[in-house]
Write an enzyme that holds these catalytic residues in place. Sequence first.
Site, PDB file in Angstrom:
ATOM      1  N   HIS A 163      21.696  37.770 -92.644  1.00 20.02           N
ATOM      2  CA  HIS A 163      22.762  38.588 -92.909  1.00 20.02           C
ATOM      3  C   HIS A 163      23.225  39.396 -93.463  1.00 20.02           C
ATOM      4  CE1 HIS A 163      23.260  36.841 -88.414  1.00 20.02           C
ATOM      5  NE2 HIS A 163      23.209  35.986 -88.631  1.00 20.02           N
ATOM      6  N   ASP A 199      15.910  32.337 -86.843  1.00 17.25           N
ATOM      7  CA  ASP A 199      17.297  31.951 -86.288  1.00 17.25           C
ATOM      8  C   ASP A 199      17.377  31.942 -85.384  1.00 17.25           C
ATOM      9  OD1 ASP A 199      19.974  31.355 -88.591  1.00 17.25           O
ATOM     10  OD2 ASP A 199      20.441  32.659 -86.878  1.00 17.25           O
ATOM     11  N   HIS A 201      20.402  33.693 -84.668  1.00 20.75           N
ATOM     12  CA  HIS A 201      20.919  34.865 -84.662  1.00 20.75           C
ATOM     13  C   HIS A 201      19.751  35.611 -85.041  1.00 20.75           C
ATOM     14  CE1 HIS A 201      24.336  31.729 -85.122  1.00 20.75           C
ATOM     15  NE2 HIS A 201      24.744  32.484 -84.211  1.00 20.75           N
ATOM     16  N   ASP A 288      19.431  26.502 -85.998  1.00 20.31           N
ATOM     17  CA  ASP A 288      20.201  26.596 -84.981  1.00 20.31           C
ATOM     18  C   ASP A 288      19.674  27.304 -83.749  1.00 20.31           C
ATOM     19  OD1 ASP A 288      19.762  29.604 -85.970  1.00 20.31           O
ATOM     20  OD2 ASP A 288      21.994  30.160 -86.425  1.00 20.31           O
TER      21      ASP A 288
HETATM   22  C1  SP5 Z   1      23.053  31.940 -90.785  1.00 20.13           C
HETATM   23  C2  SP5 Z   1      23.888  32.579 -89.452  1.00 20.13           C
HETATM   24  O1  SP5 Z   1      23.868  31.466 -88.610  1.00 20.13           O
HETATM   25  N1  SP5 Z   1      25.005  32.863 -89.413  1.00 20.13           N
HETATM   26  C3  SP5 Z   1      26.554  32.762 -88.044  1.00 20.13           C
HETATM   27  C4  SP5 Z   1      27.180  33.711 -88.142  1.00 20.13           C
HETATM   28  C5  SP5 Z   1      27.831  33.204 -86.292  1.00 20.13           C
HETATM   29  N2  SP5 Z   1      29.136  33.970 -87.055  1.00 20.13           N
HETATM   30  C6  SP5 Z   1      29.565  33.784 -85.489  1.00 20.13           C
HETATM   31  C7  SP5 Z   1      29.501  32.659 -84.570  1.00 20.13           C
HETATM   32  C8  SP5 Z   1      31.355  32.589 -84.162  1.00 20.13           C
HETATM   33  C9  SP5 Z   1      31.934  30.882 -84.351  1.00 20.13           C
HETATM   34  N3  SP5 Z   1      32.194  30.531 -85.223  1.00 20.13           N
HETATM   35  C10 SP5 Z   1      33.546  29.717 -84.188  1.00 20.13           C
HETATM   36  C11 SP5 Z   1      33.289  28.036 -84.475  1.00 20.13           C
HETATM   37  C12 SP5 Z   1      34.351  27.305 -83.407  1.00 20.13           C
HETATM   38  N4  SP5 Z   1      34.315  26.702 -82.948  1.00 20.13           N
HETATM   39 ZN    ZN Z   2      21.811  31.453 -87.358  1.00 20.48          ZN
END
Ligand code: SP5
Ligand code: ZN
Length: 348
Positions: A163, A199, A201, A288
Amino acid sequence: MKTFFNDQHPLHHGRHEMFRGKLVPCVEVPSRADFVLQELRARGLGEVASAPEVDLAPIERVHARRYIDFLSTAWNEWVALDPANAELDALPSYWPIRTFRSDVLPASFPARMGLFSYDAGSPITSGTWPAARQGAACAVGAADHLLQGGRSAFVLTRPPGHHAGHDFFGGYCFVNNAAVAAQRLRDGGVARVAVLDIDYHHGNGTQAIFYERGDVFFASVHGDPHTEYPYYLGYADERGAGAGEGCNLNLPLPRGTGVARWREAMAIALQAIARFGADALVVSLGVDTFAGDPIAGFTLQSSDYLQVGDDLGATRLPTMFVFEGGYAVAEVGVNTVNVLEAFKQRAG
Ligand code: SP5
Ligand code: ZN
């Protein structure tokens, strides 16, 4: 397969990320990499090496000097705002969207933090820069391994990288390890490099870095950005620009997609990479896509990753894998090493 392990990774240890109005515990935690290392060793995948520290030159081939300067001094500046900040993660609060200026570098540290980021989910900690810098060194080590005739390599590092763009962090990423590696391969004489991002994302940082280049092909299979992070990039109509026209391929898939449709998309990406005539492949390997991932929406099972590795091994390209996301900590090792082991079995 030779693994380049970032032994500095625990220095990056975010406590909290901003999520829907609350500070919540980080999902990108040090134990992720430790579980992968443990599984690699248990299954005897091959030599695990650390990388020699490298100078900033290969990082500066991808990232802006003023961004690297920012990253390398960020923690000290954060603590200088208030000594009590030493107990808190650094997160941004202001962003210069559209009609604001981005050519002026404000003296204010919080203002610069927003200039160089795009979300409030990617905390900077005391050791973020040394950990990220050493991750890039591992990416350089793996690329050099391919340049010296190695057929495959694995970069086991965190924080992840895909990212992060030319001059911004976000999505838990600070230095774009896959981009540093792809550029290193180009600089070492590989004419055509492909980056395949699997990935969950979209790899917005990697795409943006190479968007106008005809020498690096970027292909990505990911959650549809209409509903999935990073939302503002990763649509199918982004096909590259200028000299890079036709050298970008996005294959967004809806939440809930399972392995059959997902593998069809990866096959399309691999066909495009073959048509491009890639001489080497960099895989941004996030797991993921796993059904049990706490922040993603595909439904791959652990055994499916064997098939993924087999598909990748069939390309016969010199290939390096760069660890990205994957947050189901108990399964992240098995899922990652399933890809690598099946790749190795197929590719030899
Ligand atoms: C490298 C990678 O996989 N980055 C992913 C970034 C995603 N960020 C947004 C997701 C927000 C969720 N996080 C909060 C968890 C609360 N349970
Ligand atoms: Zn990711």
